[in-house]
Design a protein around this motif. Structure first.
Motif, PDB file in Angstrom:
ATOM      1  N   THR A 172       5.801 -15.945   7.118  1.00 65.04           N
ATOM      2  CA  THR A 172       6.686 -17.102   6.994  1.00 65.04           C
ATOM      3  C   THR A 172       8.096 -16.676   6.620  1.00 65.04           C
ATOM      4  N   MET A 173       8.188 -15.836   5.594  1.00 68.17           N
ATOM      5  CA  MET A 173       9.512 -15.383   5.155  1.00 68.17           C
ATOM      6  C   MET A 173      10.191 -14.602   6.275  1.00 68.17           C
ATOM      7  N   HIS A 174       9.387 -13.838   6.991  1.00 67.21           N
ATOM      8  CA  HIS A 174       9.916 -13.061   8.114  1.00 67.21           C
ATOM      9  C   HIS A 174      10.521 -14.002   9.165  1.00 67.21           C
ATOM     10  N   LEU A 176      11.663 -17.023   8.752  1.00 69.91           N
ATOM     11  CA  LEU A 176      12.884 -17.662   8.245  1.00 69.91           C
ATOM     12  C   LEU A 176      14.035 -16.663   8.179  1.00 69.91           C
ATOM     13  N   THR A 177      13.711 -15.444   7.772  1.00 66.29           N
ATOM     14  CA  THR A 177      14.766 -14.436   7.619  1.00 66.29           C
ATOM     15  C   THR A 177      15.357 -14.053   8.973  1.00 66.29           C
ATOM     16  N   LEU A 178      14.500 -13.960   9.992  1.00 64.18           N
ATOM     17  CA  LEU A 178      15.034 -13.604  11.314  1.00 64.18           C
ATOM     18  C   LEU A 178      16.002 -14.656  11.831  1.00 64.18           C
ATOM     19  N   VAL A 199      15.650  -5.695  -2.594  1.00 64.24           N
ATOM     20  CA  VAL A 199      14.756  -5.899  -3.743  1.00 64.24           C
ATOM     21  C   VAL A 199      13.957  -7.184  -3.510  1.00 64.24           C
ATOM     22  N   GLY A 200      12.628  -7.078  -3.533  1.00 66.23           N
ATOM     23  CA  GLY A 200      11.799  -8.229  -3.151  1.00 66.23           C
ATOM     24  C   GLY A 200      12.033  -8.516  -1.679  1.00 66.23           C
ATOM     25  N   GLY A 201      12.122  -7.439  -0.911  1.00 65.24           N
ATOM     26  CA  GLY A 201      12.554  -7.542   0.496  1.00 65.24           C
ATOM     27  C   GLY A 201      11.448  -7.908   1.465  1.00 65.24           C
ATOM     28  N   GLY A 202      10.242  -8.231   0.953  1.00 61.71           N
ATOM     29  CA  GLY A 202       9.155  -8.622   1.847  1.00 61.71           C
ATOM     30  C   GLY A 202       8.774  -7.474   2.766  1.00 61.71           C
ATOM     31  N   ILE A 203       8.631  -7.767   4.048  1.00 62.92           N
ATOM     32  CA  ILE A 203       8.225  -6.708   4.987  1.00 62.92           C
ATOM     33  C   ILE A 203       9.438  -5.939   5.517  1.00 62.92           C
ATOM     34  N   VAL A 222      11.981  -2.523  -1.845  1.00 61.92           N
ATOM     35  CA  VAL A 222      11.185  -2.689  -3.068  1.00 61.92           C
ATOM     36  C   VAL A 222      10.395  -3.983  -2.960  1.00 61.92           C
ATOM     37  N   ASP A 223       9.093  -3.895  -3.100  1.00 62.31           N
ATOM     38  CA  ASP A 223       8.271  -5.114  -3.136  1.00 62.31           C
ATOM     39  C   ASP A 223       6.893  -4.732  -3.648  1.00 62.31           C
ATOM     40  N   GLN A 224       5.965  -5.669  -3.523  1.00 61.08           N
ATOM     41  CA  GLN A 224       4.610  -5.412  -3.987  1.00 61.08           C
ATOM     42  C   GLN A 224       3.783  -4.786  -2.862  1.00 61.08           C
ATOM     43  N   ALA A 225       2.559  -4.377  -3.215  1.00 56.37           N
ATOM     44  CA  ALA A 225       1.757  -3.588  -2.266  1.00 56.37           C
ATOM     45  C   ALA A 225       1.503  -4.324  -0.945  1.00 56.37           C
ATOM     46  N   GLN A 248       7.021   0.696  -4.260  1.00 58.46           N
ATOM     47  CA  GLN A 248       6.229  -0.385  -4.848  1.00 58.46           C
ATOM     48  C   GLN A 248       6.727  -0.579  -6.266  1.00 58.46           C
ATOM     49  N   GLY A 249       7.301  -1.752  -6.524  1.00 61.19           N
ATOM     50  CA  GLY A 249       7.901  -1.959  -7.834  1.00 61.19           C
ATOM     51  C   GLY A 249       7.778  -3.402  -8.256  1.00 61.19           C
ATOM     52  N   ASP A 250       7.970  -3.608  -9.549  1.00 58.73           N
ATOM     53  CA  ASP A 250       7.871  -4.962 -10.080  1.00 58.73           C
ATOM     54  C   ASP A 250       9.258  -5.424 -10.525  1.00 58.73           C
ATOM     55  N   LEU A 251       9.604  -6.627 -10.114  1.00 60.63           N
ATOM     56  CA  LEU A 251      10.926  -7.173 -10.438  1.00 60.63           C
ATOM     57  C   LEU A 251      11.169  -7.188 -11.936  1.00 60.63           C
ATOM     58  N   PHE A 252      10.084  -7.349 -12.717  1.00 54.69           N
ATOM     59  CA  PHE A 252      10.247  -7.551 -14.161  1.00 54.69           C
ATOM     60  C   PHE A 252      10.037  -6.283 -14.973  1.00 54.69           C
ATOM     61  N   GLU A 253       9.340  -5.318 -14.375  1.00 51.22           N
ATOM     62  CA  GLU A 253       9.114  -4.078 -15.119  1.00 51.22           C
ATOM     63  C   GLU A 253      10.160  -3.035 -14.774  1.00 51.22           C
ATOM     64  N   LEU A 264      19.316  -9.234  -2.701  1.00 54.37           N
ATOM     65  CA  LEU A 264      18.311 -10.115  -3.315  1.00 54.37           C
ATOM     66  C   LEU A 264      18.296 -11.373  -2.462  1.00 54.37           C
ATOM     67  N   LYS A 265      17.467 -11.367  -1.414  1.00 53.95           N
ATOM     68  CA  LYS A 265      17.475 -12.523  -0.506  1.00 53.95           C
ATOM     69  C   LYS A 265      16.286 -13.430  -0.806  1.00 53.95           C
ATOM     70  N   ASP A 266      16.602 -14.656  -1.153  1.00 45.87           N
ATOM     71  CA  ASP A 266      15.559 -15.641  -1.465  1.00 45.87           C
ATOM     72  C   ASP A 266      14.596 -15.105  -2.515  1.00 45.87           C
ATOM     73  N   VAL A 267      15.137 -14.385  -3.477  1.00 45.08           N
ATOM     74  CA  VAL A 267      14.312 -13.881  -4.579  1.00 45.08           C
ATOM     75  C   VAL A 267      14.628 -14.671  -5.849  1.00 45.08           C
ATOM     76  N   LEU A 268      15.920 -14.765  -6.208  1.00 47.73           N
ATOM     77  CA  LEU A 268      16.261 -15.428  -7.478  1.00 47.73           C
ATOM     78  C   LEU A 268      15.836 -16.895  -7.472  1.00 47.73           C
ATOM     79  N   HIS A 269      15.792 -17.522  -6.291  1.00 45.33           N
ATOM     80  CA  HIS A 269      15.426 -18.956  -6.280  1.00 45.33           C
ATOM     81  C   HIS A 269      13.958 -19.185  -6.672  1.00 45.33           C
ATOM     82  N   ASP A 270      13.182 -18.096  -6.768  1.00 45.82           N
ATOM     83  CA  ASP A 270      11.776 -18.236  -7.179  1.00 45.82           C
ATOM     84  C   ASP A 270      11.615 -18.271  -8.701  1.00 45.82           C
ATOM     85  N   TRP A 271      12.713 -18.021  -9.438  1.00 44.10           N
ATOM     86  CA  TRP A 271      12.547 -17.763 -10.876  1.00 44.10           C
ATOM     87  C   TRP A 271      13.499 -18.601 -11.715  1.00 44.10           C
TER      88      TRP A 271
HETATM   89  C1  LIG Z   1      10.624 -15.597  -1.096  1.00 45.88           C
HETATM   90  S1  LIG Z   1      10.098 -13.977  -0.747  1.00 45.88           S
HETATM   91  C2  LIG Z   1      11.569 -13.240  -0.087  1.00 45.88           C
HETATM   92  C3  LIG Z   1      11.280 -12.077   0.815  1.00 45.88           C
HETATM   93  C4  LIG Z   1      12.517 -11.454   1.489  1.00 45.88           C
HETATM   94  N1  LIG Z   1      13.563 -11.139   0.549  1.00 45.88           N
HETATM   95  C5  LIG Z   1      13.045 -12.373   2.577  1.00 45.88           C
HETATM   96  O1  LIG Z   1      13.984 -13.126   2.321  1.00 45.88           O
HETATM   97  O2  LIG Z   1      12.482 -12.354   3.676  1.00 45.88           O
HETATM   98  C6  LIG Z   1      10.014 -13.268  -2.366  1.00 45.88           C
HETATM   99  C7  LIG Z   1       9.540 -11.831  -2.368  1.00 45.88           C
HETATM  100  O3  LIG Z   1       9.448 -11.400  -3.735  1.00 45.88           O
HETATM  101  C8  LIG Z   1       8.293 -10.590  -3.856  1.00 45.88           C
HETATM  102  N2  LIG Z   1       7.859 -10.619  -5.259  1.00 45.88           N
HETATM  103  C9  LIG Z   1       7.388 -11.675  -5.967  1.00 45.88           C
HETATM  104  N3  LIG Z   1       7.104 -11.314  -7.224  1.00 45.88           N
HETATM  105  C10 LIG Z   1       7.407  -9.993  -7.320  1.00 45.88           C
HETATM  106  C11 LIG Z   1       7.349  -9.050  -8.380  1.00 45.88           C
HETATM  107  N4  LIG Z   1       6.926  -9.400  -9.602  1.00 45.88           N
HETATM  108  N5  LIG Z   1       7.758  -7.788  -8.121  1.00 45.88           N
HETATM  109  C12 LIG Z   1       8.191  -7.423  -6.881  1.00 45.88           C
HETATM  110  N6  LIG Z   1       8.291  -8.285  -5.843  1.00 45.88           N
HETATM  111  C13 LIG Z   1       7.896  -9.549  -6.061  1.00 45.88           C
HETATM  112  C14 LIG Z   1       7.289 -11.222  -2.928  1.00 45.88           C
HETATM  113  O4  LIG Z   1       6.265 -10.318  -2.559  1.00 45.88           O
HETATM  114  C15 LIG Z   1       8.170 -11.629  -1.757  1.00 45.88           C
HETATM  115  O5  LIG Z   1       8.234 -10.626  -0.786  1.00 45.88           O
END
Ligand SMILES: C[S@@+](CC[C@H](N)C(=O)[O-])C[C@H]1O[C@@H](n2cnc3c(N)ncnc32)[C@H](O)[C@@H]1O
Length: 358
Positions: A172-174, A176-178, A199-203, A222-225, A248-253, A264-271
């Motif tokens: 889905t994110m892919h 929208l991003t395209l 960062v949190g770059g999805g695929i 950088v993203d999850q597994a 493989q990294g965690d946004l918070f650690e 940081l694309k569509d990442v900060l709006h999740d938090w």
């Molecule tokens: C809304 S998606 C945006 C994906 C990408 N930036 C894009 O716009 O296509 C949020 C991304 O944050 C990643 N994410 C969520 N929590 C995370 C965490 N704690 N550490 C690393 N990545 C995380 C998700 O796996 C997802 O790929």
């Protein structure tokens, strides 16, 4: 194909919104009310169409419901009624002989079309996402994250324990991003050399387009597994696999990824704001002074109601702990994490809010 300039995108959006307001004003209030509330039918029809691959037989051309039903093994009369409903919403056309044709919007319901949006429909109509929407009355009273309260888990924990949905969300994110990537790539003066870290770059959908536009840049993703596992084949297929290091990294650690430019694309709006400051502090810790962060988000001014940003803000309310923010709000979050404001560019769809590490 070159994307239209931002001024043209904004002019088209403004004109289309004005025409829609004018069309709505022509109708009696009750008629307009029923039309708006009928949106639930549109979403249900699109969900049913994606689940049954209902419009796939129409990819080859005009067909009757009987022909579609025979190809898919479905109930012919119901197929006719559902396709007729999709015609009301402009996804197919129905002629006087009872034959259906896909429209350009309806083609997005095809699983394998280049700009397929079936992942989006699956995601927004998933049980978990609907549970968040249904919890909205309680969230109005207590302000708590609707999804978390309704499901007892966060969206990201839910994804991690439902690999099919996680893969669907990544798709889905892919999708929208395209759609937005050409505008974003055209709007920013990307450097010729150095490293871009998404960062949190999805695929890697956005990163791949930046790297394709600047063949001498390298990338870090950088993203999850889950998303990283999908990214390998995707980045290779886009011809940039050799230039991207996956982390493989965690946004918070925190994560180790030295780069000149962070996305940081569509990442900060999740938090929520505290979580955003933490994410930005972790980016700052990874970056050298002078490095830049590009926050890529639909920008929401507090007192402007606009599609799609204000609807995206509600999706964040129903699904996450986040919200859509203005450029100034992003700059304030950045200031608390060691960044000073840089340029702000409006692509006509996404805002590009630049923050500079001090
Ligand atoms: C809304 S998606 C945006 C994906 C990408 N930036 C894009 O716009 O296509 C949020 C991304 O944050 C990643 N994410 C969520 N929590 C995370 C965490 N704690 N550490 C690393 N990545 C995380 C998700 O796996 C997802 O790929």
């Amino acid at each position: 194909m070159r994307p239209p300039p931002p001024a043209v995108v904004r002019a088209v959006q403004g004109l289309s919104a004005a025409l829609e307001r004018a069309a709505a004003a022509l109708k009696p209030a009750q008629a307009r009310f029923l039309e708006v509330s009928g949106g639930v039918a549109a979403v249900a029809l699109m969900r049913a169409a994606v689940k049954t691959r209902l419009v796939e037989p129409l990819a080859a051309g005009r067909k009757t419901a009987q022909q579609v039903a025979a190809e898919l093994g479905l109930h012919a009369d119901t197929v006719h009624r559902v396709l007729r409903g999709l015609a009301v919403y402009g996804l197919v056309r129905l002629d006087a002989g009872g034959r259906f044709t896909l429209t350009r919007t309806g083609r997005l319901l095809l699983e394998d079309s280049p700009h397929s949006m079936t992942g989006w429909i699956r995601y927004v109509t998933s049980d978990a996402v609907l549970a968040g929407w249904l919890r909205l009355p309680e969230t109005l009273a207590d302000g708590k994250p609707a999804f978390n309260e309704a499901t007892g888990t966060t969206l990201w924990e839910h994804m991690a324990s439902h690999p099919d949905e996680e893969a669907g969300f990544a798709r889905t994110m892919h999708e929208l991003t395209l759609l937005a990537a050409p505008l974003i790539v055209a709007a920013y003066p990307w450097p010729e050399h150095g490293t871009v870290c998404d960062v949190g770059g999805g695929i890697g959908s956005m990163l791949a387009e930046v790297l394709r536009a600047r063949p001498t840049l390298d990338g870090v993703l950088v993203d999850q597994a889950g998303p990283l596992a999908v990214s390998r084949d995707y980045l290779a297929a886009r011809g940039v696999g050799e230039r991207v290091r996956a982390v493989q990294g965690d946004l918070f650690e925190g994560f180790e990824a030295r780069a000149d430019l962070y996305l940081l694309k569509d990442v900060l709006h999740d938090w929520d704001d505290d979580q955003c400051r933490q994410i930005l502090r972790n980016v700052r810790a990874a970056a050298a002074p002078g490095a830049r962060v590009l926050v890529l988000e639909w920008l929401q001014e507090p007192n402007v109601a606009a599609f799609p940003v204000s609807v995206s803000d509600l999706m964040m309310l129903a699904q996450t702990e986040g919200r859509q923010r203005s450029a100034a709000e992003h700059q304030a979050l950045g200031a608390a994490a060691g960044f000073e404001p840089g340029r702000v560019t409006d692509t006509g769809v996404y805002g590009v809010v630049e923050l500079v590490a001090v």
